[in-house]
Design an enzyme around this catalytic site. Structure first.
Site, PDB file in Angstrom:
ATOM      1  CB  CYS A   1      -0.922   0.001   1.215  1.00 51.43           C
ATOM      2  SG  CYS A   1      -1.806   1.567   1.403  1.00 51.43           S
TER       3      CYS A   1
ATOM      4  CG  ASP B   1      -3.024  14.538  -4.967  1.00 50.64           C
ATOM      5  OD1 ASP B   1      -3.981  13.891  -4.504  1.00 50.64           O
ATOM      6  OD2 ASP B   1      -2.486  14.292  -6.071  1.00 50.64           O
TER       7      ASP B   1
ATOM      8  CG  HIS C   1      -4.388  -0.374   5.022  1.00 51.33           C
ATOM      9  ND1 HIS C   1      -3.932   0.231   3.867  1.00 51.33           N
ATOM     10  CD2 HIS C   1      -5.417  -1.169   4.659  1.00 51.33           C
ATOM     11  CE1 HIS C   1      -4.655  -0.192   2.850  1.00 51.33           C
ATOM     12  NE2 HIS C   1      -5.561  -1.049   3.300  1.00 51.33           N
TER      13      HIS C   1
ATOM     14  N   GLY D   1     -14.869   6.853  -7.269  1.00 50.39           N
ATOM     15  CA  GLY D   1     -13.667   7.547  -7.748  1.00 50.39           C
ATOM     16  C   GLY D   1     -12.419   7.266  -6.946  1.00 50.39           C
TER      17      GLY D   1
ATOM     18  CG  HIS E   1      -6.916   9.302   0.267  1.00 51.19           C
ATOM     19  ND1 HIS E   1      -6.978   7.975  -0.111  1.00 51.19           N
ATOM     20  CD2 HIS E   1      -7.270  10.021  -0.819  1.00 51.19           C
ATOM     21  CE1 HIS E   1      -7.351   7.904  -1.380  1.00 51.19           C
ATOM     22  NE2 HIS E   1      -7.546   9.146  -1.837  1.00 51.19           N
TER      23      HIS E   1
ATOM     24  CG  HIS F   1      -8.884  14.223  -2.374  1.00 50.28           C
ATOM     25  ND1 HIS F   1      -7.902  14.138  -3.333  1.00 50.28           N
ATOM     26  CD2 HIS F   1      -9.448  12.982  -2.306  1.00 50.28           C
ATOM     27  CE1 HIS F   1      -7.876  12.900  -3.828  1.00 50.28           C
ATOM     28  NE2 HIS F   1      -8.801  12.184  -3.224  1.00 50.28           N
TER      29      HIS F   1
END
Ligand code: 5GP
Ligand code: ZN
Length: 115
Positions: free
Chosen positions: A4, A30, A46, A94, A101, A103
């Site tokens: 990962c 990003d 995780h 998406g 996570h 954004h």
């Protein structure tokens, strides 16, 4: 979790421009920004996605840490007046990296259109 990429970033095994970190969460720029400010905030542990977070015993603690990180990063980048926090859940939602996570995007006019 092995293989990962975000676990590797969390463990500093893979390079990233880290902007915030504590015991629970880490945030970094990003690699492919869609806005002037585009930061990813994630738990170090995780967890596959938002849906799976709902089943996690420390769900509230993790969400609290993400919220605090988002506000602090918004201050850091002088965008506290306007930003957006998004999580893509599952392939149809998406999601392309299956380590939860969020954004944090901003630094420009985002408008009201969501998709
Ligand atoms: P998702 O599509 O899963 O919601 O978002 C994955 C995000 O991770 C994308 O915006 C992509 O640009 C970013 N990303 C993928 N691999 C890396 C990487 O190795 N480093 C960084 N900093 N960002 C990455
Ligand atoms: Zn992971």
């Amino acid at each position: 979790m092995q293989d990962c990429i975000f676990c590797k970033i969390a463990k500093h095994e893979l390079e990233a421009e880290v902007v915030y970190e504590n015991d629970l969460v880490i945030a970094f720029k990003d690699a492919n920004p869609v806005t002037k400010v585009h930061i990813l905030i994630m738990p170090k542990e995780h967890i596959k996605n938002f849906y799976e977070l709902a089943k996690h015993p420390q769900q509230a603690l993790i969400m609290g840490a993400v919220t605090e990180a988002a506000a602090e990063i918004a201050d850091q980048f002088n965008i506290s007046e306007g930003f957006r926090v998004i999580t893509n859940n599952g392939r149809a939602g998406g999601q392309s990296v299956f380590h939860l996570h969020f954004h944090l995007i901003g630094g420009q006019e985002l408008g009201m259109k969501l998709v």
